[in-house]
Design a protein around this motif. Structure first.
Motif, PDB file in Angstrom:
ATOM      1  N   HIS A 186      26.048  39.338  40.026  1.00 55.04           N
ATOM      2  CA  HIS A 186      26.872  39.441  41.035  1.00 55.04           C
ATOM      3  C   HIS A 186      27.363  40.654  40.960  1.00 55.04           C
ATOM      4  N   GLU A 187      27.681  41.283  42.038  1.00 52.03           N
ATOM      5  CA  GLU A 187      28.478  42.531  42.088  1.00 52.03           C
ATOM      6  C   GLU A 187      30.104  42.215  41.950  1.00 52.03           C
ATOM      7  N   ASN A 188      30.473  43.156  41.199  1.00 51.69           N
ATOM      8  CA  ASN A 188      32.113  43.021  40.895  1.00 51.69           C
ATOM      9  C   ASN A 188      32.871  44.316  41.273  1.00 51.69           C
ATOM     10  N   ARG A 189      34.197  44.324  41.113  1.00 54.97           N
ATOM     11  CA  ARG A 189      34.810  45.487  41.129  1.00 54.97           C
ATOM     12  C   ARG A 189      35.800  45.568  39.934  1.00 54.97           C
ATOM     13  N   LEU A 190      36.017  46.536  39.259  1.00 61.97           N
ATOM     14  CA  LEU A 190      36.661  46.658  38.175  1.00 61.97           C
ATOM     15  C   LEU A 190      37.983  47.404  38.608  1.00 61.97           C
ATOM     16  N   PHE A 191      39.122  46.813  38.187  1.00 63.69           N
ATOM     17  CA  PHE A 191      40.360  47.392  38.316  1.00 63.69           C
ATOM     18  C   PHE A 191      41.256  47.554  37.008  1.00 63.69           C
ATOM     19  N   GLY A 192      42.087  48.382  36.884  1.00 65.07           N
ATOM     20  CA  GLY A 192      42.819  48.642  35.665  1.00 65.07           C
ATOM     21  C   GLY A 192      44.255  49.239  36.009  1.00 65.07           C
ATOM     22  N   LYS A 193      45.118  48.947  35.125  1.00 68.20           N
ATOM     23  CA  LYS A 193      46.411  49.322  35.412  1.00 68.20           C
ATOM     24  C   LYS A 193      47.176  49.816  33.987  1.00 68.20           C
ATOM     25  N   LEU A 209      40.452  41.018  45.435  1.00 67.81           N
ATOM     26  CA  LEU A 209      40.287  42.278  45.722  1.00 67.81           C
ATOM     27  C   LEU A 209      41.446  43.082  46.513  1.00 67.81           C
ATOM     28  N   MET A 210      42.094  42.521  47.268  1.00 67.89           N
ATOM     29  CA  MET A 210      43.499  42.735  47.835  1.00 67.89           C
ATOM     30  C   MET A 210      44.617  42.657  46.980  1.00 67.89           C
ATOM     31  N   PHE A 211      44.692  41.606  46.100  1.00 64.47           N
ATOM     32  CA  PHE A 211      45.818  41.473  45.278  1.00 64.47           C
ATOM     33  C   PHE A 211      46.049  42.593  44.103  1.00 64.47           C
ATOM     34  N   TYR A 212      45.093  42.756  43.360  1.00 63.48           N
ATOM     35  CA  TYR A 212      45.160  43.714  42.456  1.00 63.48           C
ATOM     36  C   TYR A 212      45.856  45.270  42.892  1.00 63.48           C
ATOM     37  N   PRO A 213      45.372  45.774  43.714  1.00 60.18           N
ATOM     38  CA  PRO A 213      45.874  46.942  44.216  1.00 60.18           C
ATOM     39  C   PRO A 213      47.315  47.014  44.655  1.00 60.18           C
ATOM     40  N   ARG A 214      47.638  45.861  45.251  1.00 65.62           N
ATOM     41  CA  ARG A 214      49.129  45.667  45.565  1.00 65.62           C
ATOM     42  C   ARG A 214      50.004  45.573  44.382  1.00 65.62           C
ATOM     43  N   GLN A 215      49.405  45.158  43.133  1.00 64.50           N
ATOM     44  CA  GLN A 215      50.039  45.035  41.882  1.00 64.50           C
ATOM     45  C   GLN A 215      50.049  46.308  41.094  1.00 64.50           C
ATOM     46  N   GLY A 216      49.362  47.478  41.748  1.00 69.15           N
ATOM     47  CA  GLY A 216      49.272  48.499  40.942  1.00 69.15           C
ATOM     48  C   GLY A 216      48.099  48.993  40.196  1.00 69.15           C
ATOM     49  N   TYR A 217      46.886  48.182  40.470  1.00 75.38           N
ATOM     50  CA  TYR A 217      45.765  48.274  39.885  1.00 75.38           C
ATOM     51  C   TYR A 217      44.896  49.322  40.603  1.00 75.38           C
ATOM     52  N   GLU A 218      44.101  50.232  40.192  1.00 76.97           N
ATOM     53  CA  GLU A 218      43.279  51.042  40.560  1.00 76.97           C
ATOM     54  C   GLU A 218      41.959  50.604  40.487  1.00 76.97           C
ATOM     55  N   HIS A 219      40.940  50.808  41.322  1.00 77.15           N
ATOM     56  CA  HIS A 219      39.664  50.548  41.128  1.00 77.15           C
ATOM     57  C   HIS A 219      38.967  51.586  40.391  1.00 77.15           C
ATOM     58  N   LEU A 220      38.465  51.190  39.332  1.00 82.29           N
ATOM     59  CA  LEU A 220      37.766  51.921  38.401  1.00 82.29           C
ATOM     60  C   LEU A 220      36.190  52.076  38.315  1.00 82.29           C
ATOM     61  N   GLY A 221      35.509  51.039  39.181  1.00 78.32           N
ATOM     62  CA  GLY A 221      34.201  50.906  39.044  1.00 78.32           C
ATOM     63  C   GLY A 221      33.612  49.888  39.786  1.00 78.32           C
ATOM     64  N   SER A 222      32.256  49.748  39.839  1.00 80.07           N
ATOM     65  CA  SER A 222      31.493  48.462  40.365  1.00 80.07           C
ATOM     66  C   SER A 222      30.447  47.960  39.501  1.00 80.07           C
ATOM     67  N   PRO A 223      31.005  47.162  38.277  1.00 80.04           N
ATOM     68  CA  PRO A 223      30.161  46.698  37.556  1.00 80.04           C
ATOM     69  C   PRO A 223      29.411  45.261  38.180  1.00 80.04           C
ATOM     70  N   SER A 224      28.263  45.041  37.446  1.00 80.58           N
ATOM     71  CA  SER A 224      27.543  43.766  37.843  1.00 80.58           C
ATOM     72  C   SER A 224      27.924  42.746  36.789  1.00 80.58           C
ATOM     73  N   TYR A 225      27.820  41.533  37.001  1.00 76.06           N
ATOM     74  CA  TYR A 225      28.194  40.419  36.254  1.00 76.06           C
ATOM     75  C   TYR A 225      27.028  39.351  36.229  1.00 76.06           C
ATOM     76  N   THR A 226      26.608  39.006  35.037  1.00 79.71           N
ATOM     77  CA  THR A 226      25.381  38.025  34.928  1.00 79.71           C
ATOM     78  C   THR A 226      25.815  36.709  34.356  1.00 79.71           C
ATOM     79  N   PHE A 227      25.590  35.551  35.387  1.00 80.12           N
ATOM     80  CA  PHE A 227      25.807  34.261  34.544  1.00 80.12           C
ATOM     81  C   PHE A 227      24.760  33.365  35.241  1.00 80.12           C
ATOM     82  N   GLN A 228      23.985  32.398  34.264  1.00 76.77           N
ATOM     83  CA  GLN A 228      22.966  31.635  34.349  1.00 76.77           C
ATOM     84  C   GLN A 228      21.706  32.218  35.178  1.00 76.77           C
ATOM     85  N   ASN A 229      21.486  33.778  34.820  1.00 74.67           N
ATOM     86  CA  ASN A 229      20.554  34.237  35.145  1.00 74.67           C
ATOM     87  C   ASN A 229      20.505  34.700  36.743  1.00 74.67           C
ATOM     88  N   GLU A 230      21.809  34.806  37.292  1.00 77.68           N
ATOM     89  CA  GLU A 230      22.241  35.471  38.491  1.00 77.68           C
ATOM     90  C   GLU A 230      23.069  36.590  38.383  1.00 77.68           C
TER      91      GLU A 230
END
Length: 152
Positions: free
Chosen positions: A142-149, A119-140
């Motif tokens: 999890h909240e994520n952050r989406l970064f883009g550059k 979460l700290m690495f990507y902004p240091r590389q010039g990535y912007e926070h673009l949203g907060s999607p969720s990700y599902t695996f094995q029926n669980e």
């Protein structure tokens, strides 16, 4: 598998984590990923030993991204012993260059909210926070952050 478990099994290994890591990193699944013409993998080695890799899927969009020609940095894995030594930075730099040369104008990645280092690495590389999607695996789910550059 080692990096996945170090990152996501922070409270130990439970069934869902074990199933996910065994499925995701099985030799058969990895062979299928390597064979995809729209996916590339860049590896980092030290003394002929794999210490990290970046995996990019070209022409991959996301519901939260309206930018054309986007590609996904699906995995950026660096073994713990080699973190903080520039390995991740160099892998991302090479992934960005190669994605751009193959036609991508934006590279994006999702990061689990429990992965503070990423979460700290990507902004240091010039990535912007673009949203907060969720990700599902094995029926669980999890909240994520989406970064883009923007590349180029």
């Amino acid at each position: 598998m080692q990096v996945f478990l170090d990152t996501y099994a922070t409270e130990g290994i439970r069934d869902s984590i074990a199933k996910e890591v065994l499925e995701s990193f099985s030799p058969d699944n990895l062979s299928k990923i390597i064979a995809k013409s729209d996916t590339f993998i860049i590896v980092a080695e030290v003394d002929d030993h794999l210490v990290g890799f970046a995996q990019v899927a070209m022409s991959t969009g996301h519901d939260l991204i309206s930018h054309p020609n986007s590609s996904e940095l699906q995995r950026l894995y660096v073994q713990e012993k080699f973190t903080g030594k520039g390995v991740g930075y160099r892998l991302v730099e090479e992934a960005e260059k190669y994605a751009y040369l193959r036609g991508a104008s934006l590279l994006w990645a999702t990061v689990w909210i429990g992965n503070n280092r990423a979460l700290m690495f990507y902004p240091r590389q010039g990535y912007e926070h673009l949203g907060s999607p969720s990700y599902t695996f094995q029926n669980e789910t999890h909240e994520n952050r989406l970064f883009g550059k923007i590349l180029g």
